[in-house]
Motif scaffolding. Structure first.
Motif, PDB file in Angstrom:
ATOM      1  N   ALA A 165     -31.551 -15.000   6.614  1.00  9.89           N
ATOM      2  CA  ALA A 165     -31.841 -14.434   4.974  1.00  9.89           C
ATOM      3  C   ALA A 165     -30.887 -13.465   4.740  1.00  9.89           C
ATOM      4  O   ALA A 165     -30.197 -13.586   3.550  1.00  9.89           O
ATOM      5  N   GLU A 166     -30.311 -12.495   5.461  1.00  8.58           N
ATOM      6  CA  GLU A 166     -29.135 -11.638   4.974  1.00  8.58           C
ATOM      7  C   GLU A 166     -27.957 -12.216   4.662  1.00  8.58           C
ATOM      8  O   GLU A 166     -27.517 -11.985   3.632  1.00  8.58           O
ATOM      9  N   TRP A 167     -27.746 -13.302   5.581  1.00  6.45           N
ATOM     10  CA  TRP A 167     -26.393 -13.965   5.466  1.00  6.45           C
ATOM     11  C   TRP A 167     -26.665 -14.762   3.987  1.00  6.45           C
ATOM     12  O   TRP A 167     -25.646 -14.728   3.190  1.00  6.45           O
ATOM     13  N   PHE A 168     -27.584 -15.434   3.928  1.00  9.31           N
ATOM     14  CA  PHE A 168     -27.770 -16.486   2.786  1.00  9.31           C
ATOM     15  C   PHE A 168     -27.852 -15.747   1.491  1.00  9.31           C
ATOM     16  O   PHE A 168     -27.214 -16.349   0.608  1.00  9.31           O
ATOM     17  N   ASP A 169     -28.526 -14.405   1.488  1.00  4.80           N
ATOM     18  CA  ASP A 169     -28.516 -13.697   0.256  1.00  4.80           C
ATOM     19  C   ASP A 169     -27.286 -13.162  -0.222  1.00  4.80           C
ATOM     20  O   ASP A 169     -26.697 -13.050  -1.237  1.00  4.80           O
ATOM     21  N   GLY A 170     -26.263 -13.160   0.741  1.00  6.08           N
ATOM     22  CA  GLY A 170     -25.011 -12.667   0.461  1.00  6.08           C
ATOM     23  C   GLY A 170     -23.972 -13.899  -0.048  1.00  6.08           C
ATOM     24  O   GLY A 170     -22.975 -13.715  -0.729  1.00  6.08           O
ATOM     25  N   TRP A 171     -24.583 -14.909   0.634  1.00  2.00           N
ATOM     26  CA  TRP A 171     -23.631 -16.213   0.408  1.00  2.00           C
ATOM     27  C   TRP A 171     -23.802 -17.106  -0.743  1.00  2.00           C
ATOM     28  O   TRP A 171     -23.194 -17.614  -1.674  1.00  2.00           O
ATOM     29  N   ARG A 172     -25.100 -16.989  -1.178  1.00  2.28           N
ATOM     30  CA  ARG A 172     -25.820 -18.369  -2.157  1.00  2.28           C
ATOM     31  C   ARG A 172     -25.169 -18.003  -3.492  1.00  2.28           C
ATOM     32  O   ARG A 172     -24.920 -18.831  -4.141  1.00  2.28           O
ATOM     33  N   ILE A 173     -24.964 -16.408  -4.037  1.00  2.00           N
ATOM     34  CA  ILE A 173     -24.267 -16.518  -5.319  1.00  2.00           C
ATOM     35  C   ILE A 173     -22.969 -17.069  -5.566  1.00  2.00           C
ATOM     36  O   ILE A 173     -22.802 -18.022  -6.310  1.00  2.00           O
TER      37      ILE A 173
END
Length: 205
Positions: free
Chosen positions: A192-200
């Motif tokens: 989740a932490e990785w995804f939240d930083g990557w998704r934008i």
């Protein structure tokens, strides 16, 4: 946003106990020695490929039929979520993304497993392995594919998406990195932490 594909066995679902139990029962029924511990240590490839380690080609179809008859009542109830699995799927959905499960497991048992675990996914593609997962990943419009096997890295490459590897299966983080994973996580609790930083930025591609 950023839709994401996930592998199933040893990525979202810990299927080891259930699959071992099915193989043990299968071995008894067909009278062939099968080392279920060895089988579950290398989960990932489709059933037919694994059975080829234990049976001649002409006996595999009948063994597949027995295995699949046992799976729903024996393996599915013994399946548990991998650490962070629900949170990983929820992180994608919370961001407005969609989720596909792309797995070597046959579609019916994959669907039963996902339903039993209560995971909210949009689509399931089964009976595909390695680069053969690529078309399902591409057609779904995923931007990343998450798996525990080096063949899942090949799948992401074939689908033209970011390869996210979790060191929760047979391969340690170093092996996954050496095989070319773009991102290596210890397990899905880090997703989740990785995804939240990557998704934008990913959504802007």
């Amino acid at each position: 946003m950023g839709s994401v594909g996930f592998d199933l066995d040893m990525t979202l679902a810990d299927t080891r106990a259930g699959i071992a139990a099915v193989y043990d029962e299968l071995a008894l029924r067909i009278g062939v020695a099968i080392d279920s511990a060895a089988v579950v240590a290398r989960l990932g490839p489709p059933l037919e490929l694994e059975l080829a380690n234990w049976l001649p080609a002409e006996e595999i179809p009948a063994a597949v039929a027995v295995f699949r008859s046992l799976y729903p009542s024996t393996a599915v109830p013994a399946t548990t979520l991998m650490p962070g699995a629900r949170q990983a799927v929820d992180a994608v959905r919370r961001a407005g993304g969609r989720v596909i499960v792309v797995t070597g497991k046959n579609p019916l048992d994959a669907a039963r497993t996902v339903e039993f675990l209560g995971l909210e996914v949009d689509e399931i593609a089964g009976s595909v392995f390695g680069a053969a997962k690529g078309p399902a990943i591409t057609d779904f419009g995923a931007l990343a594919y998450v798996g525990d096997h080096i063949a899942d890295i090949d799948a992401a490459r074939a689908g033209g998406v970011v390869s996210v590897a979790v060191a929760t299966g047979h391969y340690p983080a170093g092996k996954l990195r050496d095989h070319g994973a773009d991102v290596v996580l210890g397990d899905l609790t880090e997703f989740a932490e990785w995804f939240d930083g990557w998704r934008i930025p990913a959504a802007l591609v």
